[in-house]
Design a protein around this motif. Sequence first.
Motif, PDB file in Angstrom:
ATOM      1  N   MET A  45     -32.409   9.488   1.214  1.00  0.00           N
ATOM      2  CA  MET A  45     -32.578  10.934   1.059  1.00  0.00           C
ATOM      3  C   MET A  45     -32.233  11.653   2.367  1.00  0.00           C
ATOM      4  O   MET A  45     -32.471  11.127   3.456  1.00  0.00           O
ATOM      5  N   ILE A  46     -31.688  12.847   2.247  1.00  0.00           N
ATOM      6  CA  ILE A  46     -31.324  13.677   3.387  1.00  0.00           C
ATOM      7  C   ILE A  46     -32.137  14.968   3.312  1.00  0.00           C
ATOM      8  O   ILE A  46     -32.369  15.502   2.222  1.00  0.00           O
ATOM      9  N   ARG A  47     -32.573  15.460   4.465  1.00  0.00           N
ATOM     10  CA  ARG A  47     -33.329  16.709   4.507  1.00  0.00           C
ATOM     11  C   ARG A  47     -32.523  17.783   5.229  1.00  0.00           C
ATOM     12  O   ARG A  47     -32.011  17.572   6.327  1.00  0.00           O
ATOM     13  N   ILE A  48     -32.443  18.953   4.593  1.00  0.00           N
ATOM     14  CA  ILE A  48     -31.866  20.144   5.209  1.00  0.00           C
ATOM     15  C   ILE A  48     -33.011  21.107   5.511  1.00  0.00           C
ATOM     16  O   ILE A  48     -33.862  21.350   4.658  1.00  0.00           O
ATOM     17  N   THR A  49     -33.027  21.667   6.707  1.00  0.00           N
ATOM     18  CA  THR A  49     -34.006  22.694   7.044  1.00  0.00           C
ATOM     19  C   THR A  49     -33.287  24.007   7.357  1.00  0.00           C
ATOM     20  O   THR A  49     -32.083  24.021   7.627  1.00  0.00           O
ATOM     21  N   GLU A  50     -34.059  25.103   7.291  1.00  0.00           N
ATOM     22  CA  GLU A  50     -33.549  26.434   7.650  1.00  0.00           C
ATOM     23  C   GLU A  50     -32.349  26.864   6.792  1.00  0.00           C
ATOM     24  O   GLU A  50     -31.389  27.441   7.282  1.00  0.00           O
ATOM     25  N   LEU A  83     -32.348  15.910  -0.561  1.00  0.00           N
ATOM     26  CA  LEU A  83     -31.294  15.651  -1.539  1.00  0.00           C
ATOM     27  C   LEU A  83     -30.791  14.215  -1.454  1.00  0.00           C
ATOM     28  O   LEU A  83     -30.911  13.555  -0.411  1.00  0.00           O
ATOM     29  N   SER A  84     -30.248  13.761  -2.564  1.00  0.00           N
ATOM     30  CA  SER A  84     -29.585  12.457  -2.636  1.00  0.00           C
ATOM     31  C   SER A  84     -28.095  12.687  -2.828  1.00  0.00           C
ATOM     32  O   SER A  84     -27.693  13.543  -3.627  1.00  0.00           O
ATOM     33  N   VAL A  85     -27.288  11.926  -2.092  1.00  0.00           N
ATOM     34  CA  VAL A  85     -25.829  12.022  -2.211  1.00  0.00           C
ATOM     35  C   VAL A  85     -25.261  10.622  -2.403  1.00  0.00           C
ATOM     36  O   VAL A  85     -25.939   9.614  -2.181  1.00  0.00           O
ATOM     37  N   LYS A  86     -24.003  10.549  -2.790  1.00  0.00           N
ATOM     38  CA  LYS A  86     -23.397   9.255  -3.106  1.00  0.00           C
ATOM     39  C   LYS A  86     -23.204   8.379  -1.868  1.00  0.00           C
ATOM     40  O   LYS A  86     -23.412   7.176  -1.921  1.00  0.00           O
ATOM     41  N   ASP A  87     -22.802   8.976  -0.761  1.00  0.00           N
ATOM     42  CA  ASP A  87     -22.574   8.199   0.459  1.00  0.00           C
ATOM     43  C   ASP A  87     -23.390   8.819   1.583  1.00  0.00           C
ATOM     44  O   ASP A  87     -22.891   9.552   2.423  1.00  0.00           O
ATOM     45  N   GLU A 103     -24.909   7.608   4.251  1.00  0.00           N
ATOM     46  CA  GLU A 103     -24.593   7.231   5.632  1.00  0.00           C
ATOM     47  C   GLU A 103     -23.411   8.032   6.164  1.00  0.00           C
ATOM     48  O   GLU A 103     -23.430   8.530   7.301  1.00  0.00           O
ATOM     49  N   ALA A 104     -22.384   8.191   5.350  1.00  0.00           N
ATOM     50  CA  ALA A 104     -21.200   8.920   5.787  1.00  0.00           C
ATOM     51  C   ALA A 104     -21.503  10.399   5.995  1.00  0.00           C
ATOM     52  O   ALA A 104     -21.021  11.017   6.957  1.00  0.00           O
ATOM     53  N   VAL A 105     -22.302  10.974   5.109  1.00  0.00           N
ATOM     54  CA  VAL A 105     -22.653  12.396   5.218  1.00  0.00           C
ATOM     55  C   VAL A 105     -23.472  12.648   6.475  1.00  0.00           C
ATOM     56  O   VAL A 105     -23.228  13.613   7.215  1.00  0.00           O
ATOM     57  N   LEU A 106     -24.459  11.784   6.727  1.00  0.00           N
ATOM     58  CA  LEU A 106     -25.274  11.944   7.934  1.00  0.00           C
ATOM     59  C   LEU A 106     -24.441  11.796   9.198  1.00  0.00           C
ATOM     60  O   LEU A 106     -24.652  12.505  10.192  1.00  0.00           O
ATOM     61  N   LYS A 107     -23.483  10.882   9.176  1.00  0.00           N
ATOM     62  CA  LYS A 107     -22.623  10.694  10.347  1.00  0.00           C
ATOM     63  C   LYS A 107     -21.753  11.923  10.571  1.00  0.00           C
ATOM     64  O   LYS A 107     -21.581  12.397  11.703  1.00  0.00           O
ATOM     65  N   GLN A 108     -21.225  12.468   9.498  1.00  0.00           N
ATOM     66  CA  GLN A 108     -20.369  13.642   9.602  1.00  0.00           C
ATOM     67  C   GLN A 108     -21.126  14.843  10.163  1.00  0.00           C
ATOM     68  O   GLN A 108     -20.563  15.660  10.905  1.00  0.00           O
ATOM     69  N   LEU A 109     -22.422  14.955   9.823  1.00  0.00           N
ATOM     70  CA  LEU A 109     -23.223  16.111  10.233  1.00  0.00           C
ATOM     71  C   LEU A 109     -24.239  15.750  11.325  1.00  0.00           C
ATOM     72  O   LEU A 109     -25.262  16.397  11.467  1.00  0.00           O
ATOM     73  N   SER A 110     -23.926  14.735  12.103  1.00  0.00           N
ATOM     74  CA  SER A 110     -24.878  14.254  13.120  1.00  0.00           C
ATOM     75  C   SER A 110     -25.189  15.298  14.184  1.00  0.00           C
ATOM     76  O   SER A 110     -26.238  15.240  14.831  1.00  0.00           O
ATOM     77  N   ASN A 111     -24.334  16.260  14.381  1.00  0.00           N
ATOM     78  CA  ASN A 111     -24.569  17.296  15.391  1.00  0.00           C
ATOM     79  C   ASN A 111     -25.343  18.495  14.849  1.00  0.00           C
ATOM     80  O   ASN A 111     -25.676  19.412  15.601  1.00  0.00           O
ATOM     81  N   ASP A 112     -25.612  18.491  13.570  1.00  0.00           N
ATOM     82  CA  ASP A 112     -26.373  19.580  12.952  1.00  0.00           C
ATOM     83  C   ASP A 112     -27.860  19.246  13.046  1.00  0.00           C
ATOM     84  O   ASP A 112     -28.350  18.321  12.388  1.00  0.00           O
TER      85      ASP A 112
END
Length: 537
Positions: A1-6, A59-63, A65-74
């Motif tokens: 799972m990924i968490r978005i804030t704000e 949220l849950s996404v298909k990939d 690990e890739a999404v978190l890596k892409q947005l690692s600076n956010d």
Amino acid sequence: MIRITELRLPIDHPSEALEAAILKRMHLTPKDLIQFTVFKRSYDARKNVALAFIYTIDLSVKDEEAVLKQLSNDLHVRPSPDTSYHFVAQAPESITSGKSLRPVVIGFGPCGIFAALVLAQMGFKPIVLERGKKVRERTQDTWALWRKNILNPESNVQFGEGGAGTFSDGKLYSQIKDPKFYGRKVLNEFVKAGAPAEILYVAKPHIGTFRLVGMVEKMREDIISLGGEIRFSQKVIGFDIEHDHIKGVRIEGREDLPASHVVLALGHSARDTFQALHDAGVFMEAKPFSVGFRIEHPQSLIDRARLGPHAGNPMIGAADYKLVYHAKNGRSVYSFCMCPGGTVVAASSEPNRVVTNGMSQYSRNERNANAGIVVGITPDDYPGGAMAGIDFQRAIESKAYILGGSTYEAPGQLVGDFLAGKPSTELGSVTPSYKPGVHLTDLAESLPAYAIEAIREAIPVFEKQIKGFSMKDAVLTGVETRTSSPLRITRGPNFQSLNVKGLYPAGEGAGYAGGILSAGVDGIKVAEAVALDYQAQ
């Protein structure tokens, strides 16, 4: 799972806009998104800013690990923490077979409910001793004071199933540190018991009294279905302690109950039980608390002052406030238990004493807003040991009873008269909500001079933060004395009494919580400590 804030959206956004905003923020296509849930929703209602909801989304996404890596600076995109509850133990065979004594929980307010529920869920079949009555019977007794000036000392706002929190605003937020997300367990259990699902995600969840009644009944049924027992009208009057170990409890009019593990889920008003513990030699110490009045304003005034052009927006509801002031005499004055769109209620638990509290329903649609305006008190103000704070409270409550006319009416005064130092003789535009009624007088006689001085100094300062706060017709009602327990039944790292093994002080009465959520969380922590101690034997 990924968490978005704000994640910010206009407050009147259509439902489909949330998913669109998530996809845009995460640079996803619809097929990449598996699902999402709202973890938290607050609002930004600053007067010069467009009204908006601020979301935290899991949220849950298909990939992933890739999404978190892409947005690692956010900084607002991170892996979701595990907020699920995990039981620390299961009851040993000796409990299920009846060879070991079952744990005993004294008190069935929020702390006792959750201590008993979690113990029951782990298979420990707890026995709960509640001095008051079942919640619906208790409600009738409470109304007898409000409508007929008749007090039942064993069944009232303070005592009975659900505890003092049943007759309150039902606030479910707290400032406690909660790294293990016990608060989430509390909220989930409340939703299972019938609370609206929104309490899981709104920023300042509340339930209200009427909903709490049914929820408490459902949680009682769950405990019983898991093998627990709830014994009502069973007042604990003594404790059997041998060689610094708890051996049992004495119950008024009944046989002693043997026990090796006793959870003290006492409310802050269980004064006779505190005395019994003190007489038994259980270590306790005086602690700070606060005393003051309830203040009532038109809710519309608070809405305008707090929300400006957004006042009355149904998506926001009735506005609240939180105020703090440090007076020149060194006293802190602050708002306590603010109840938007609520009422001031009679909260006495002892004859010939007056105590006030605040309450509101889920709708929060009553005419007045009310809050405690209270002054900090320390043990230096009432020297004499652990029990001295109770004597201090009783003296104030007895004086309030007399000032109110000795009928359980509460002494009251208009804010303008209070600031001017003269008695009130007639009400203005604000009709006080307290039942059995308000007797106008001079409240300066009801509290120590330093408290009166500090409150008089604070109210004009609060006016600068909330326009209209010092309105002459606003009503002060006395007295608020049960802000928290006046003592602490001190416990060690194992959650047991410092000098009595097997005794587990917990919740508000023991000095370890303040409010429904924190009391429930403390009940869970203590239940775990009890379970682990059984497991270690």
